[in-house]
Structure formats: structure tokens, C-alpha cells
Scaffold this motif. Structure first.
Motif, PDB file in Angstrom:
ATOM      1  N   ASP A 155      -2.119   4.640  -6.421  1.00 56.50           N
ATOM      2  CA  ASP A 155      -3.027   5.144  -5.396  1.00 56.50           C
ATOM      3  C   ASP A 155      -3.276   4.118  -4.289  1.00 56.50           C
ATOM      4  N   CYS A 156      -2.922   2.847  -4.533  1.00 55.09           N
ATOM      5  CA  CYS A 156      -3.193   1.801  -3.533  1.00 55.09           C
ATOM      6  C   CYS A 156      -2.605   2.110  -2.158  1.00 55.09           C
ATOM      7  N   PRO A 157      -1.336   2.560  -2.071  1.00 58.23           N
ATOM      8  CA  PRO A 157      -0.785   2.807  -0.733  1.00 58.23           C
ATOM      9  C   PRO A 157      -1.564   3.861   0.030  1.00 58.23           C
ATOM     10  N   HIS A 158      -2.201   4.776  -0.692  1.00 56.33           N
ATOM     11  CA  HIS A 158      -2.851   5.909  -0.035  1.00 56.33           C
ATOM     12  C   HIS A 158      -4.270   5.593   0.392  1.00 56.33           C
ATOM     13  N   ILE A 159      -4.863   4.558  -0.204  1.00 60.45           N
ATOM     14  CA  ILE A 159      -6.229   4.220   0.207  1.00 60.45           C
ATOM     15  C   ILE A 159      -6.253   3.012   1.120  1.00 60.45           C
ATOM     16  N   SER A 160      -5.078   2.405   1.361  1.00 68.54           N
ATOM     17  CA  SER A 160      -5.077   1.134   2.101  1.00 68.54           C
ATOM     18  C   SER A 160      -5.594   1.291   3.524  1.00 68.54           C
TER      19      SER A 160
END
Length: 333
Positions: free
Chosen positions: A107-112
Motif C-alpha cells: 500500500d506504500c506506493p498508493h499513499i505516498s
């Protein structure tokens, strides 16, 4: 009991309508929602979706913070001249639970775009006094940010620390329990992890939450330099779209200096806060040549019609831990 719902993480836009979803993305069922806890704490191993940023995560352990909320009128009404030079109501801290959590790497790429995924940084313990290192995917989450869910997956969260810190135990609820390495890591590093104070204030429906952390002291040219990190969350509680344009800080040091810092945006960004994506979170660092001080200031926002308004950043103190410990060198497993 409450009806069970499906907890979905559909990465890019957890909060936005389906028409914005990129082609080929489908909702992914990750587990079954549980009723959020009104009372008591979540346990180590509790799976959750972040209610604001939409990522999947797991609770490592709770911290007790003092929450200084300027939006809640306290019974003490006498004005006190505070260090920021303006009369303000005495704000009493209330105990509030925050959690140290792991964020699912998927999920990191999507919340960055909305939240830095390194909420935890350390002063590296070597000669280079400015070296900072970050632990990716480690965050601080307030009790009300947690939407708990359960999963039958034995490795429901992808994070390099997941299997180092937790193990699956089907006899337990939740079925993930702390390994000795997690307890040892918390014990060893808590001076740089523990959050003690949280400050919150809302101006014109924009809520600013600040969490300062002491990071340690460095000796430089016969003087001592003290370092802090501060994590800031901006939330738009209204439906009108606004954009952050400028920051204006005042930094007071116990040595008697008062510094003014102005600049465009924050961390090189000018985030837009909308109904679909109401929040933005980032962290930054400050150093003083004194063991304590405080900061306050304003963020300038722009409305769609071009008008501007200033949002107060609640004053917060920068304190150093009295028993000076040396910051961690490496991550001590």
C-alpha cells in the motif's frame, strides 16, 4: 453483534469513487471488519485499515500520549501569556492512545502522495552528525484511525519486519503474537520511538496535529546541537477544496534566539485537501543549540476563488530527554 463487512484495500483510491479507479484494478478482499473498540486498547497483532489513509497495517504496541487539544475548551479560563507572546487558554493534556504500527508495503506506493511512509527517523550514530536514517513503513496511528479487521492469512501484512517481530499463533486472538525481538527492540529504542505529547488545533475547518520527538544530541565545534523530528497531519474537515501554499514558522530556543522560517509549501509539496483526499501527513526536523525550545506558526491555504487564509499550528515544546542516552547505531536486532 455488529454485522461483519468485508475490509477492502483497493490501493490507489480507498476513498474515491469507482469511476476514478484505474483500468484493471479490482477491490481486493483482505478480511472481515470487526467493530471498532470504543473502550480499551487494541492488542499487539491487531490488523486494521487506516481510516484516513486507507492502508493495511498491524499494531505493534500502544503508546500513551498526552493530547493537548486546543479545540476543546478546558474549564480553566484564565488567560496566560504563553511563550508565543499571545494570551491563550491553558490547555490541559488528556491521555490518549496511539499505536506503533507496520504499514503493508503493497500500500506504500498508493499513499505516498498523501503521507510519508517513514514516520520514524533516527539520528545515525556516526561521525557524520547530520546522518538521518528512516525505517520505512513504520507509523504512529491514533486510536480512532483504526478500522480493525481479522484475516485467515498467516502473513497478512507484507513488511520486512513482520516476521521478525510477530509470529502466527492460531490459539490467540488476534492470532499474531510478539516475538522476543519486538520486545527487545521496543525496550532498546523507546527513547527515539516514544511519543509523549500530541498537539491539535483547528482553524476554519483545517485541523493541524503535531507530534514532536526528541532525537538526541550531537557535539559540533565545541557546542551541543539538539535534534527533534516533528510529524504533522493536516486534515480538511470541510467539503471545500483548499491548497496549502506557504508555511511560516517561529522557532524559539532556550538560548534566547527566535528564528523565523518562511517557505513555499511543505517538504517540497503544495498538497490539495479535498473531500476525496482530506488529509496530508509529513515529517520534518529541527535542531537547536539549546536543550529545549518551542515552535509555533501558520500554514497559508488558498481557496478555489483565489482567496487565502491562515491556519494556526499549535505551539509545541521541544524537550530533550533529561537522561541523555546515545542514539541507536544501526537497528540492534
Amino acid at each position: 453483534g455488529p454485522e461483519a463487512g468485508s475490509a477492502s484495500a483497493h490501493p490507489p483510491n480507498y476513498l474515491s469513487p469507482p469511476r476514478n479507479r484505474p483500468e484493471g484494478k479490482v477491490l481486493e478482499t483482505v478480511g472481515v471488519f470487526e467493530a471498532p473498540k470504543q473502550h480499551g486498547k487494541y492488542e499487539t497483532g491487531q490488523l486494521f485499515l487506516h481510516s484516513v489513509f486507507g492502508y493495511r497495517g498491524i499494531v505493534l504496541f500502544p503508546w500513551q500520549a498526552r493530547l493537548y487539544d486546543r479545540d476543546v475548551a478546558s474549564p480553566v479560563t484564565e488567560k496566560s501569556e504563553n511563550a508565543a507572546g499571545h494570551g491563550s487558554k491553558e490547555v490541559k493534556g488528556k491521555t490518549h492512545t496511539y499505536y506503533q504500527v507496520l504499514i503493508d508495503a503493497r500500500d506504500c506506493p498508493h499513499i505516498s502522495q498523501r503521507s510519508q511512509t517513514e514516520a520514524v527517523t533516527f539520528l545515525a550514530n556516526h561521525d557524520d552528525s547530520r546522518a538521518l536514517y528512516a525505517i520505512p513503513g513504520l507509523d504512529y496511528v491514533s486510536h480512532e484511525d483504526i478500522l480493525p479487521y481479522s484475516s485467515t492469512d498467516q502473513v497478512p501484512i507484507q513488511h520486512e519486519l513482520f516476521e521478525r517481530f510477530l509470529m502466527y499463533d492460531q490459539t490467540k486472538v488476534p492470532p499474531f503474537v510478539a516475538r522476543d525481538t519486538l520486545c527487545a527492540w521496543q525496550e532498546k529504542n523507546h527513547p527515539w520511538l516514544e511519543l509523549s505529547d500530541v498537539h491539535r488545533e483547528t482553524t476554519e475547518n483545517i485541523r493541524v496535529t503535531v507530534i514532536p520527538f526528541y532525537m538526541g544530541m550531537r557535539e559540533a565545534q565545541n557546542s551541543h546541537v539538539y535534534w527533534w523530528r516533528y510529524c504533522i497531519r493536516l486534515e480538511n474537515l470541510d467539503s471545500e477544496v483548499v491548497q496549502l501554499r506557504e508555511r511560516h514558522w517561529r522557532i524559539f530556543s532556550l538560548s534566547g534566539t527566535l528564528e523565523t522560517v518562511r517557505g513555499r509549501g511543505v517538504v517540497g509539496r503544495e498538497p490539495v485537501l479535498s473531500k476525496e483526499q482530506p488529509a496530508f501527513q509529513y515529517s520534518s526536523h529541527v535542531s537547536l543549540q539549546a536543550s529545549s525550545g518551542h515552535m509555533w506558526g501558520t500554514f497559508r491555504f488558498e481557496r478555489p476563488d483565489g482567496s487565502h487564509f491562515d491556519v494556526r499550528i499549535p505551539p509545541f515544546s521541544l524537550e530533550s530527554n533529561k537522561d541523555e542516552k546515545t542514539p541507536p547505531s544501526g537497528l540492534h536486532w
